[in-house]
Design an enzyme around this catalytic site. Structure first.
Site, PDB file in Angstrom:
ATOM      1  N   GLY A 479       1.017  47.106   8.254  1.00 14.40           N
ATOM      2  CA  GLY A 479       2.289  47.592   8.763  1.00 14.40           C
ATOM      3  C   GLY A 479       3.204  47.983   7.626  1.00 14.40           C
ATOM      4  O   GLY A 479       2.886  47.781   6.454  1.00 14.40           O
ATOM      5  N   GLY A 481       7.290  47.715   6.456  1.00 12.79           N
ATOM      6  CA  GLY A 481       8.561  47.071   6.760  1.00 12.79           C
ATOM      7  C   GLY A 481       9.676  47.667   5.935  1.00 12.79           C
ATOM      8  O   GLY A 481       9.471  48.658   5.241  1.00 12.79           O
ATOM      9  N   VAL A 486       2.462  46.523   4.021  1.00 14.06           N
ATOM     10  CA  VAL A 486       1.714  45.269   4.014  1.00 14.06           C
ATOM     11  C   VAL A 486       0.230  45.560   4.219  1.00 14.06           C
ATOM     12  O   VAL A 486      -0.144  46.363   5.072  1.00 14.06           O
ATOM     13  CB  VAL A 486       2.207  44.340   5.141  1.00 14.06           C
ATOM     14  CG1 VAL A 486       1.529  42.987   5.036  1.00 14.06           C
ATOM     15  CG2 VAL A 486       3.709  44.183   5.085  1.00 14.06           C
ATOM     16  N   ASP A 596      18.055  40.194   8.744  1.00  8.52           N
ATOM     17  CA  ASP A 596      17.284  41.180   9.500  1.00  8.52           C
ATOM     18  C   ASP A 596      16.392  40.474  10.523  1.00  8.52           C
ATOM     19  O   ASP A 596      15.194  40.710  10.559  1.00  8.52           O
ATOM     20  CB  ASP A 596      16.473  42.046   8.538  1.00  8.52           C
ATOM     21  CG  ASP A 596      16.065  43.377   9.156  1.00  8.52           C
ATOM     22  OD1 ASP A 596      15.234  44.083   8.554  1.00  8.52           O
ATOM     23  OD2 ASP A 596      16.542  43.707  10.263  1.00  8.52           O
TER      24      ASP A 596
END
Ligand SMILES: *[C@@H]1O[C@H](CO)[C@@H](O)[C@H](O)[C@H]1NC(C)=O
Ligand SMILES: *[C@@H]1O[C@H](CO)[C@@H](O)[C@H](O)[C@H]1NC(C)=O
Ligand SMILES: *[C@@H]1O[C@H](CO)[C@@H](O)[C@H](O)[C@H]1NC(C)=O
Ligand SMILES: *[C@@H]1O[C@H](CO)[C@@H](O)[C@H](O)[C@H]1NC(C)=O
Ligand SMILES: *[C@@H]1O[C@H](CO)[C@@H](O)[C@H](O)[C@H]1NC(C)=O
Ligand SMILES: *[C@@H]1O[C@H](CO)[C@@H](O)[C@H](O)[C@H]1NC(C)=O
Ligand SMILES: *[C@@H]1O[C@H](CO)[C@@H](O)[C@H](O)[C@H]1NC(C)=O
Ligand SMILES: *[C@@H]1O[C@H](CO)[C@@H](O)[C@H](O)[C@H]1NC(C)=O
Ligand SMILES: *[C@@H]1O[C@H](CO)[C@@H](O)[C@H](O)[C@H]1NC(C)=O
Ligand SMILES: *[C@@H]1O[C@H](CO)[C@@H](O)[C@H](O)[C@H]1NC(C)=O
Ligand SMILES: *[C@@H]1O[C@H](CO)[C@@H](O)[C@H](O)[C@H]1NC(C)=O
Ligand SMILES: *[C@@H]1O[C@H](CO)[C@@H](O)[C@H](O)[C@H]1NC(C)=O
Length: 753
Positions: A479, A481, A486, A596
């Protein structure tokens, strides 16, 4: 600037040709396609009052473009420099005003716009104003660009240092590249001076106006010499006025030495005077950051002299203030209990910023302190004073004389078998050494299979090569971010699955800051936090190694169209998350605001335990809460209202985000759903309306216990109060979620946009 006469002549002709006639003195009007040259006239454009010049000035081996005070001693008071960190240009350069802005034409490379001024194609003329501001106009004489908007180390009377802006000191009086210090007009209203190479914690500040939270948005210097912070009609004066005669010009400059000074220049007497200094120090070593890491400051005749720790050499012998590193790089591991490999060297009467990684020890003698460090694998140095021993890690910073403290530094005895070789100048031995110690220690512990211990240690350091192997060349992307991409990987030993995050946005932060954060994150262990196993810090390669979370994110779980966890699961997950945030806010050593919190940052492990990811990557919260943020860091939809109001950001911002996530978990939908019925588009408003109308069953996709639903909704509505002070602490949130306590009726959340 020698042939000023012919230049003035040139401009007189130019001026009289203009429609402005005599009222417009000399070269205040610069038209398109006019050029300047480094050594042939014209070399600069002057302001009508003749006090300021814009143009080429010599520096180093070439020329820079800037603005300076004319005939201050030797024209050396430069108040602005274009592209100050670029190399100087040669004497064949040409600066030309084009409709795209000021363009620098170079002989052997493509021309470029100065500071990448983006005036589009609108630029039509320019002026060097009497205030010291160089402005570019469009055809309607609107200012479309001005140097006052791009300060370097100086503000002039009439100039504003706006919220979120900074001044950076120069390297030296003769080199105007960015230097060691910065003065920040923080968005929280505090004006703070920090060493650039520091984590910017309150402890790093040399000066702070202490006006955080008072709502000030800018620093302003007026033409009477008043320096003040203001917003609207409210001001906080940093100086009182000094006006004396009309020949005075005021400027405020962040000096090479880190002191922000207010000056007056008297053009009749051709003198300058320092009116005020921030901070006021008598000893230049009183400024943190005067000397770099692992060096301490001594002063001789007011001049700073930076000395290396024993066993250390300057990074750069020509710039002794830039810090020191070990004179050798060792390949010795940490030989526990085998202290003939390492020894402690004492440095008397020097102290440092105290940043112990362990609780201070009570000791009876300096020898005990020295021994305690020698026997502790992690210890690099120890400070002994008042029968207290405080163990430190390199780099040490802000070293200065202090008779009551002795510093002990751990050195490797090369003749006792700690092998070493001279360090090549490019490498950074401090980090290597740490990696070696850590790696040795980890291997030993893992071999011994001491899981309890393994879990307790700080994250280990990996080489980039190791991580490339572990991820098979960064093949499988898991993924993307906010901070980077990652990848999935596996550690060779035991094939433990890992997730490797390649940081993209944070690489510019200092090495020290990165390591500090790694240390903090690594020490932050909780069942509901994704564990950091290690990191890599090799040049620009910065990677984080986390335990692998096999079941994806909470977003995958609750927002997917087919199926969602049942109510009991959802309640449990909400509690997991609340406990994780509570730990970050209140229970770990360094309090952390996540900034976040959102379903994408909550990951599910093998057993579907929810764990919070990416914590500690936003700046750390200091206990005093004076730590502030220079920009919005979170994600739309989860941001507390204070992010938009320049108000201080506290742990309560996370409480708000958690509240939104909680409502999303309850309802299994996103906080904003454009396809929903009109009254249901914004989740928060919809929940509140349903709550008020007693129609809670509309919110959930399944049959649930109404009493519990009512309770969770109330918690969500309390968390999302627009006033931070009205929101509960995470501790209270956990209690409210856990126990069957009575929760009072939440007020309306203050409808958000
Ligand atoms: C500058 O001079 C030009 C003519 O050379 C004129 O058109 C323009 O209006 C003047 N601009 C200013 C700012 O005075
Ligand atoms: C100014 O200092 C910087 C950093 O040390 C250096 O890279 C640069 O070459 C210097 N510039 C001049 C003009 O000496
Ligand atoms: C300073 O600049 C002015 C105008 O550009 C020039 O006349 C003068 O000679 C300069 N002085 C020195 C010391 O360079
Ligand atoms: C200026 O623009 C060029 C090309 O767009 C870009 O490569 C460069 O990084 C920019 N420089 C600055 C200082 O913004
Ligand atoms: C600032 O202005 C506001 C409204 O414009 C007024 O209510 C307030 O009293 C003023 N404050 C001061 C200190 O003048
Ligand atoms: C603060 O400075 C302003 C000018 O900027 C002045 O009018 C005002 O009187 C000063 N206030 C105090 C308390 O000195
Ligand atoms: C202003 O003038 C007064 C009296 O002439 C003098 O005492 C004072 O030092 C001057 N202040 C400054 C800042 O020049
Ligand atoms: C490094 O420093 C230590 C301690 O001061 C000294 O004994 C050693 O000789 C130095 N080594 C080199 C290579 O300079
Ligand atoms: C230090 O300066 C000298 C002379 O300017 C130069 O020869 C040498 O290369 C410089 N050393 C470093 C490490 O930059
Ligand atoms: C270094 O090791 C050698 C050989 O074991 C020993 O003689 C010497 O005393 C040690 N030096 C220090 C400072 O411990
Ligand atoms: C260092 O100490 C260990 C045991 O503590 C010993 O085996 C080794 O021989 C020693 N090394 C030297 C060089 O004295
Ligand atoms: C999952 O639960 C099992 C059984 O309780 C336990 O043995 C295992 O360690 C857990 N796995 C994780 C990753 O926590």
């Amino acid at each position: 600037m020698a042939s000023a006469t012919s230049y003035i002549l040139f401009l007189s002709i130019f001026s009289s040709a203009s429609a402005l006639g005599a009222a417009q003195p000399r070269q205040s009007n610069i038209s398109l396609d006019t050029s300047l040259y480094p050594t042939t006239n014209p070399t600069s454009w002057h302001s009508p009052n003749g006090r300021f010049a814009f143009g080429f000035y010599p520096e180093g081996t070439g020329f820079f473009i800037g603005i300076w005070l004319v005939a201050s001693p030797e024209n050396s008071t430069v108040i602005w420099t274009a592209d100050r960190d670029d190399p100087p240009v040669t004497k064949d350069a040409v600066l030309k005003l084009t409709n795209g802005g000021l363009k620098l034409l170079l002989q052997h490379s493509e021309g470029r716009l100065i500071s990448n001024i983006s005036t589009g194609t609108d630029a039509s003329s320019a002026s060097m104003l009497d205030s010291g501001n160089f402005v570019i106009y469009d055809s309607n004489f609107h200012v479309i660009w001005e140097t006052f908007d791009h300060p370097t180390d100086t503000i002039m009377a009439g100039q504003v240092l706006g919220s979120g802006s900074e001044l950076f000191s120069s390297i030296s009086e003769t080199n105007h590249s960015s230097g060691k210090f910065q003065l920040s007009m923080q968005t929280d209203g505090n004006l703070v001076q920090y060493p650039v190479a520091s984590p910017h914690y309150p402890a790093d500040a040399n000066y702070a106006s202490g006006t955080n939270g008072d709502g000030y948005l800018s620093l302003y210097l007026d033409d009477k010499g008043w320096l003040y912070l203001h917003q609207g009609n409210v001001t906080s004066n940093l100086t009182s006025g000094y006006q004396n005669g009309t020949a005075l010009v005021y400027r405020a400059t962040l000096g090479v030495d880190g002191i922000f000074r207010l000056y007056s220049h008297d053009f009749e007497l051709n003198t300058q005077q320092v009116l005020k200094e921030f901070p006021q120090v008598t000893d230049p070593c009183g400024i943190k950051g005067a000397c770099g890491v692992n060096s301490y400051c001594t002063s001789a005749n007011g001049q700073v002299v930076c000395m290396c720790l024993p066993g250390f050499d300057y990074f750069d012998t020509n710039r002794t203030w830039s810090g020191c590193r070990r004179n050798v790089t060792t390949t010795a591991g940490c030989y526990l209990g085998n202290d003939n490999m390492t020894y402690m060297s004492a440095l008397k009467s020097v102290t440092w910023m105290d940043d112990p990684y362990d609780a201070p020890l009570s000791v009876t003698s300096d020898e005990d302190c020295s021994d305690a460090c020698l026997k502790d694998c992690n210890c690099d140095a120890a400070l002994f004073s008042d029968n207290t021993c405080r163990k430190q890690l390199f780099p040490l910073r802000y070293g200065m004389r202090d008779d009551s403290t002795t510093t002990f530094i751990k050195l490797v005895n090369t003749s006792a078998g700690g092998s070493s070789h001279a360090e090549s100048p490019a490498a950074a031995p401090v980090i290597k050494i740490r990696r070696k110690y850590r790696a040795g220690r980890y291997r030993r512990l893992w071999r011994n299979k001491e899981p309890a211990l393994v879990d307790e240690i700080a994250p280990r350091s990996f080489s980039y090569h190791e991580l490339r192997e572990a991820t098979d060349g960064f093949k499988e992307e898991l993924g993307k971010g906010a901070f980077g991409t990652v990848f999935k990987g596996a550690l060779p030993r035991g094939q433990r699955a890992i997730a490797v995050k390649k940081l993209e946005k944070v690489v510019d932060e200092g090495e020290r800051e990165f390591r500090t954060e790694m240390r903090t994150i690594g020490r932050t262990h909780h069942k509901n936090l994704v564990r950091l196993l290690g990191f890599c810090d090799e040049g620009t390669n910065r990677l984080l190694v986390y335990e692998y979370m096999s079941n994806g994110s909470l977003a995958d779980l609750i927002f997917k169209a087919d199926g969602h966890p049942n109510w009991d699961e959802r309640v449990r997950i909400a509690l997991d998350i609340a406990r994780g945030i509570h730990y970050l806010h209140e229970e770990c050593e360094t309090r952390i605001i996540h900034c976040d919190i959102k379903p994408e940052n909550i990951l599910m492990d093998d057993n579907w335990t929810a764990k919070i990811a990416d914590f500690g990557l936003a700046k750390l919260l200091m206990p005093s809460q004076t730590r502030t943020f220079t920009g919005i860091r979170g994600t739309r939809g989860y941001l507390a209202p204070e992010w938009h109001k320049n108000a201080p950001i506290t742990v309560k911002a996370d409480v708000y985000s958690f509240g939104i996530v909680l409502l999303e978990i309850i309802c299994c939908r996103k906080n904003m759903e454009l396809e929903a019925e009109e009254d249901a588009i914004v989740l928060l408003d919809w929940v509140h309306n349903c709550f008020m109308d007693g129609e809670l069953e509309r919110l959930v996709p399944d049959e649930v216990d109404m009493t519990e639903l009512n309770r969770l909704v109330k918690v969500g509505l309390w968390c999302t109060q627009s006033e931070p002070g009205s929101r509960p602490s995470m501790k209270n949130v956990v209690t409210m979620l856990e126990a069957n306590v009575d929760i009072s009726l939440p007020p309306p959340p203050g409808f958000s946009s």
